[in-house]
Motif scaffolding. Structure first.
Motif, PDB file in Angstrom:
ATOM      1  N   ARG A  76       4.628   7.603  -1.928  1.00 46.82           N
ATOM      2  CA  ARG A  76       3.117   7.723  -1.890  1.00 46.82           C
ATOM      3  C   ARG A  76       2.324   6.468  -1.229  1.00 46.82           C
ATOM      4  O   ARG A  76       2.673   5.349  -1.466  1.00 46.82           O
ATOM      5  CB  ARG A  76       2.743   7.688  -3.489  1.00 46.82           C
ATOM      6  CG  ARG A  76       1.350   7.896  -3.738  1.00 46.82           C
ATOM      7  CD  ARG A  76       0.859   8.352  -5.168  1.00 46.82           C
ATOM      8  NE  ARG A  76       1.190   9.583  -5.483  1.00 46.82           N
ATOM      9  CZ  ARG A  76       0.286  10.827  -5.325  1.00 46.82           C
ATOM     10  NH1 ARG A  76      -0.818  10.444  -4.993  1.00 46.82           N
ATOM     11  NH2 ARG A  76       0.592  11.920  -5.767  1.00 46.82           N
ATOM     12  N   GLU A 107      -5.472   8.904  -0.445  1.00 45.21           N
ATOM     13  CA  GLU A 107      -3.955   8.546  -0.635  1.00 45.21           C
ATOM     14  C   GLU A 107      -3.159   9.809  -0.105  1.00 45.21           C
ATOM     15  O   GLU A 107      -3.630  10.935  -0.278  1.00 45.21           O
ATOM     16  CB  GLU A 107      -3.603   7.982  -1.855  1.00 45.21           C
ATOM     17  CG  GLU A 107      -4.151   8.991  -3.015  1.00 45.21           C
ATOM     18  CD  GLU A 107      -3.728   8.393  -4.349  1.00 45.21           C
ATOM     19  OE1 GLU A 107      -2.687   8.987  -5.176  1.00 45.21           O
ATOM     20  OE2 GLU A 107      -4.266   7.493  -4.745  1.00 45.21           O
ATOM     21  N   THR A 167       0.854  -1.262   0.151  1.00 46.04           N
ATOM     22  CA  THR A 167       0.253   0.001  -0.101  1.00 46.04           C
ATOM     23  C   THR A 167       0.702   1.206   0.123  1.00 46.04           C
ATOM     24  O   THR A 167       0.225   2.459   0.151  1.00 46.04           O
ATOM     25  CB  THR A 167      -0.879  -0.010   1.116  1.00 46.04           C
ATOM     26  OG1 THR A 167      -0.203  -0.116   2.367  1.00 46.04           O
ATOM     27  CG2 THR A 167      -1.905  -1.036   1.108  1.00 46.04           C
ATOM     28  N   LEU A 168       1.981   1.212  -0.028  1.00 46.98           N
ATOM     29  CA  LEU A 168       2.892   2.116  -0.435  1.00 46.98           C
ATOM     30  C   LEU A 168       4.130   2.031  -1.541  1.00 46.98           C
ATOM     31  O   LEU A 168       4.278   0.804  -1.558  1.00 46.98           O
ATOM     32  CB  LEU A 168       3.611   2.642   0.851  1.00 46.98           C
ATOM     33  CG  LEU A 168       5.079   2.184   1.569  1.00 46.98           C
ATOM     34  CD1 LEU A 168       6.077   2.407   0.879  1.00 46.98           C
ATOM     35  CD2 LEU A 168       4.769   2.095   3.026  1.00 46.98           C
ATOM     36  N   PHE A 177      -2.160   6.714  -6.838  1.00 46.04           N
ATOM     37  CA  PHE A 177      -1.389   5.591  -6.480  1.00 46.04           C
ATOM     38  C   PHE A 177      -1.467   4.458  -7.358  1.00 46.04           C
ATOM     39  O   PHE A 177      -0.648   3.718  -7.892  1.00 46.04           O
ATOM     40  CB  PHE A 177      -1.929   5.424  -5.033  1.00 46.04           C
ATOM     41  CG  PHE A 177      -1.104   4.132  -4.391  1.00 46.04           C
ATOM     42  CD1 PHE A 177       0.116   4.340  -3.724  1.00 46.04           C
ATOM     43  CD2 PHE A 177      -1.655   2.904  -4.591  1.00 46.04           C
ATOM     44  CE1 PHE A 177       0.893   2.890  -3.437  1.00 46.04           C
ATOM     45  CE2 PHE A 177      -0.905   1.841  -4.020  1.00 46.04           C
ATOM     46  CZ  PHE A 177       0.025   1.818  -3.657  1.00 46.04           C
ATOM     47  N   ASP A 178      -2.950   3.808  -7.729  1.00 47.61           N
ATOM     48  CA  ASP A 178      -3.327   2.790  -8.583  1.00 47.61           C
ATOM     49  C   ASP A 178      -2.518   2.901  -9.890  1.00 47.61           C
ATOM     50  O   ASP A 178      -2.204   2.088 -10.158  1.00 47.61           O
ATOM     51  CB  ASP A 178      -4.780   2.758  -8.528  1.00 47.61           C
ATOM     52  CG  ASP A 178      -5.487   3.932  -9.246  1.00 47.61           C
ATOM     53  OD1 ASP A 178      -5.191   5.174  -9.084  1.00 47.61           O
ATOM     54  OD2 ASP A 178      -6.215   3.487 -10.326  1.00 47.61           O
ATOM     55  N   GLY A 222      -1.370   4.447  -0.580  1.00 44.25           N
ATOM     56  CA  GLY A 222      -2.428   4.252  -1.053  1.00 44.25           C
ATOM     57  C   GLY A 222      -3.486   4.562   0.012  1.00 44.25           C
ATOM     58  O   GLY A 222      -3.329   4.408   1.146  1.00 44.25           O
ATOM     59  N   ASP A 232       7.336   8.870  -6.181  1.00 42.38           N
ATOM     60  CA  ASP A 232       6.118   9.700  -6.540  1.00 42.38           C
ATOM     61  C   ASP A 232       6.296  10.297  -7.664  1.00 42.38           C
ATOM     62  O   ASP A 232       7.237  11.006  -7.958  1.00 42.38           O
ATOM     63  CB  ASP A 232       5.579  10.620  -5.606  1.00 42.38           C
ATOM     64  CG  ASP A 232       4.559  11.390  -5.628  1.00 42.38           C
ATOM     65  OD1 ASP A 232       3.490  10.736  -6.278  1.00 42.38           O
ATOM     66  OD2 ASP A 232       4.524  12.650  -5.720  1.00 42.38           O
ATOM     67  N   GLN A 262       1.039   2.413  -9.425  1.00 37.74           N
ATOM     68  CA  GLN A 262       1.309   0.860  -8.977  1.00 37.74           C
ATOM     69  C   GLN A 262       1.166   0.018 -10.444  1.00 37.74           C
ATOM     70  O   GLN A 262       1.759  -0.996 -10.775  1.00 37.74           O
ATOM     71  CB  GLN A 262       0.538   0.375  -7.911  1.00 37.74           C
ATOM     72  CG  GLN A 262       1.013  -1.045  -7.415  1.00 37.74           C
ATOM     73  CD  GLN A 262       0.154  -1.255  -6.042  1.00 37.74           C
ATOM     74  OE1 GLN A 262      -1.297  -1.045  -6.100  1.00 37.74           O
ATOM     75  NE2 GLN A 262       0.823  -1.532  -5.126  1.00 37.74           N
TER      76      GLN A 262
END
Length: 341
Positions: free
Chosen positions: A284, A273, A210-211, A220-221, A286, A215, A224
């Protein structure tokens, strides 16, 4: 179909409201949650590894206990900090736990996530375990070196010379026991796009949390999802002869009754986020998915990284107990998972 698993940090502390007041509470309840999750149709039970903290630590006794009580569910880590590990001892422990987890077909169920590790409670705690980076190495370099030795050992590479007084020759010896198939079930917890590409080059599956330790200004998604695509592109270039697996973690907290609304209802209005600093660099983080199950299902379906991964690991608030977390997982499996396939 997308696999759904849970990820427990194994927190334990004698504070008001905690159902895991001792380390034993946390361990026993993790086993019990794995049993409940298997009955619900959850695909994986994963544990986080931390040192010098009131959380789960060395994972293999716990994984073996989970294996003894279950028969189908995958059992994993997310992740083992390889700065702390003796890779040959770990190879023995991992093989034993995997053999104990084997299904009727003989296939082990361990899915081991490894990494350089995250910031820890202890300052250079791995030094207290007896490990120091070699001259010119960083702690991340040492973690990768330990990982290389571990992976070679579980694959049967010779690591010692035989004692001729015992066996009559000096043939090289490999670690015993070994578990066939385990080398293909090793994952790397990658915090950036570059480390994801490195994991693909090494032939390890990808685990993303979740991180992210970088950045670029995009959500975030999306960042990723780019990480996952770069991993898959690097895997294809490397020419590996199997399909890799990819997991992402998400905090998913469905509001399904008065108790869940009491604990998490207010957070649903503020959780988003964030960008911050961790371990000396930008990162960053999430968001959490909190709300009615049908709303969360739509939001997860729109999450680019969740769509790109084959496995979704749902972090659980383990201190709220087995029954509470089983209800959360039931909602994820019944109300959300069908929308993700």
């Amino acid at each position: 179909m997308k696999r759904i698993g849970f990820l427990s940090f194994g927190h334990h502390q004698a504070v008001p409201g905690s159902k895991t007041r001792t380390a034993r509470d946390a361990l026993v309840q993790t086993v019990e949650l794995a049993v409940a999750a298997e009955e619900l149709g959850v695909d994986g039970a994963f544990v986080r590894v931390h040192h010098f903290a009131r959380q789960q630590a060395t994972p293999f006794p716990l994984l073996a206990a989970m294996a003894a009580r279950t028969s189908r569910i995958e059992l994993g880590t997310g992740v083992i900090d390889m700065r702390y590990e003796n890779p040959l001892a770990m190879a023995e422990q991992a093989a034993q736990a995997d053999l104990l987890s084997a299904t009727e077909s003989g296939e082990g169920r361990l899915q081991l996530g490894l990494s350089r590790g995250s910031p820890e409670t202890a300052l250079r705690g791995y030094e207290s375990f007896g490990y120091r980076p070699a001259d010119g190495e960083t702690d991340a370099d040492m973690a990768r070196r330990h990982t290389e030795v571990f992976r070679a050992a579980i694959a049967g590479a010779p690591v010692a010379q035989a004692n001729p007084q015992m066996v009559g020759n000096r043939s090289p010896l490999a670690i015993e026991p070994r578990s066939a198939g385990l080398p293909d079930r090793i994952w790397w917890g990658a915090g950036s796009r570059a480390t994801a590409e490195w994991a693909a080059e090494q032939g390890m599956n990808l685990m993303s949390s979740t991180l992210l330790t970088e950045d670029t200004g995009v959500p975030f998604d999306e960042l990723q999802a780019e990480q996952i695509q770069r991993f898959r592109d690097a895997w294809a270039r490397a020419g590996w002869d199997r399909e890799p697996r990819v997991s992402v973690s998400r905090s998913v907290l469905p509001l399904i009754d008065d108790e869940t609304r009491r604990y998490f209802g207010r957070r649903s209005e503020h959780d988003d986020e964030q960008v911050g600093w961790i371990d000396g660099g930008i990162a960053r983080f999430g968001r959490s998915y909190i709300g009615e199950p049908d709303i969360i299902a739509k939001e997860l379906t729109a999450d680019e990284a969740v769509r790109a991964a084959d496995t979704l690991l749902v972090t659980v608030p383990n201190q709220l107990g087995v029954d509470f977390n089983a209800r959360l997982l039931a909602s994820v499996v019944q109300d959300m998972a069908p929308a993700l396939d």
